[in-house]
Write an enzyme that holds these catalytic residues in place. Sequence first.
Site, short mmCIF file in Angstrom:
data_model
loop_
_atom_site.label_atom_id
_atom_site.label_comp_id
_atom_site.label_asym_id
_atom_site.label_seq_id
_atom_site.Cartn_x
_atom_site.Cartn_y
_atom_site.Cartn_z
N HIS A 121 0.88 -1.18 0.00
CA HIS A 121 0.00 0.00 0.00
C HIS A 121 0.92 1.23 0.00
O HIS A 121 2.00 1.19 0.60
CB HIS A 121 -0.82 -0.05 1.29
N ASP A 198 2.95 -4.41 8.23
CA ASP A 198 1.72 -3.63 8.05
C ASP A 198 0.56 -4.65 8.09
O ASP A 198 0.33 -5.37 7.12
CB ASP A 198 1.80 -2.89 6.72
N GLN A 201 -4.53 -5.01 6.75
CA GLN A 201 -5.44 -5.86 5.98
C GLN A 201 -5.57 -7.25 6.60
O GLN A 201 -6.46 -8.00 6.24
CB GLN A 201 -4.91 -5.96 4.55
N LYS A 224 -10.65 -1.13 10.01
CA LYS A 224 -10.71 -2.33 9.17
C LYS A 224 -11.07 -3.56 10.00
O LYS A 224 -11.23 -4.65 9.47
CB LYS A 224 -9.38 -2.51 8.43
N CYS A 362 -4.55 2.25 -3.85
CA CYS A 362 -3.34 2.77 -3.19
C CYS A 362 -2.16 1.82 -3.37
O CYS A 362 -1.33 1.67 -2.47
CB CYS A 362 -3.56 3.03 -1.71
C1 LIG Z 1 -5.84 0.44 4.62
C2 LIG Z 1 -4.43 0.07 4.56
C3 LIG Z 1 -3.44 0.96 4.96
C4 LIG Z 1 -3.74 2.36 5.41
O1 LIG Z 1 -4.54 2.38 6.56
P1 LIG Z 1 -5.13 3.77 7.11
O2 LIG Z 1 -6.18 3.33 8.08
O3 LIG Z 1 -5.71 4.47 5.92
O4 LIG Z 1 -4.02 4.52 7.72
C5 LIG Z 1 -2.14 0.55 4.90
N1 LIG Z 1 -1.80 -0.68 4.48
C6 LIG Z 1 -2.73 -1.58 4.09
C7 LIG Z 1 -2.30 -2.94 3.66
C8 LIG Z 1 -4.07 -1.23 4.12
O5 LIG Z 1 -4.99 -2.11 3.73
#
Ligand SMILES: *Cc1c(COP(=O)(O)O)cnc(C)c1O
Length: 404
Positions: A121, A198, A201, A224, A362
């Site tokens: 992302h 990260d 997801q 999320k 993104c």
């Molecule tokens: C949504 C997402 C982000 C960004 O999250 P925010 O809540 O917009 O800060 C970063 N990495 C991944 C894999 C995502 O799905």
Amino acid sequence: MLDITKIRADFPILNRTVNGKPLVYFDNAATSQTPQVVIDAIVDYYSNYNANIHRGVHTLSQEATDKYEEARMKLQRHFNAEKSFEIIFTSGTTESINIVANGFTSLLASGDEIIVSALEHHSNIVPWQMLCERTGALLKVIPMNEEGVLEMEAYDKMLSEKTKIVFVNHISNALGTINPIKEIIDKAHAVGAAVLIDGAQACPHIQPDFQELDVDFYVASAHKIYGPTGVGILYGKEKWLKKLPPYQGGGEMIKEVTFEKTTYAGLPHKFEAGTPNICGGIAFGAAIDYAQSIGFEAIEKREKELLEYGTQELLKIEGLKIYGTSEHKTSVISFNIEGIHPYDIGTIVDKLGIAVRTGHHCAQPIMDYYKIPGTVRASFAFYNTLEEIDALVYAVKKAKLMLL
Ligand SMILES: *Cc1c(COP(=O)(O)O)cnc(C)c1O
């Protein structure tokens, strides 16, 4: 087996209609829906104990502080962090990554190397590019293959004692690929590099165990995981959080302030300057409680069923191609129909009440890899149904007839 009717009743929004049709919400990878218990926690906070935390001796402030710290401990237990102060509340994944990338400025020298993956992302790319500009460090990229799977042999070759930090997502938001993060972490540690995962997801679908993973940093967003927007976590091992400088200066993060010298507060407050999203943190705790009450095993099983059925049914449409075909993937289906722009499909299915995402998600480097402008992405949560997938397939067929 999950009682889907009962579960759907937990989410008031799932009752609404869009363009005269029952809402089919397939944009869970962008943000998940919020169950009534989380909405209730938000209403309860503002109705009964809205106050600033940590500073007041009055009852409301103490109640708010207790609930906020309780939420931190819920997150600690959920993710199996060793210490509750290793859980830092932030505004979300993006801010969490920026805190770490910013903190590494003083830890890197020109010529050091940092490693990202091709599946990221933008929020796990751009802060690190900015770090490279500040320090002269070099950004290396683990390539992916046609299935949307990382080339681990290339990763092996990239690692050296020059590598200082590796940052990859646990699950790709654009393709749904589940990355082999344990292997990535162990190999990075073997050359002395830190690892940030990260997990934005991943956390709606699986329950990571931070200590078992031995991960240095793990970041996620509440919105999320069935919680509100504007709040997330930065998990860091104590030794790393001590090593990193604070990100923002202000109230709450100090021990003592004079015009000559300020000393910083201990963890977690060092990284929590200013009044935080108190209600959001508490609601995040409520969202985790809710997910636990469903159970992550049941969530995984249900979403696997949705993924398999959705894949099978969508592939029956001639000219439809799915991007991201790893054996290890979560309930995300990114696709295109030959000759049609994804945006046009998204617009037509919305007319039929179906929310999907279209565009680059993104993750432009992934789209560049496939040489496409974007995809249509249907992402499922455990509260979705097979009938909703049928409605999507019907709508996509209809869009195809109209557009080709
Ligand atoms: C949504 C997402 C982000 C960004 O999250 P925010 O809540 O917009 O800060 C970063 N990495 C991944 C894999 C995502 O799905």
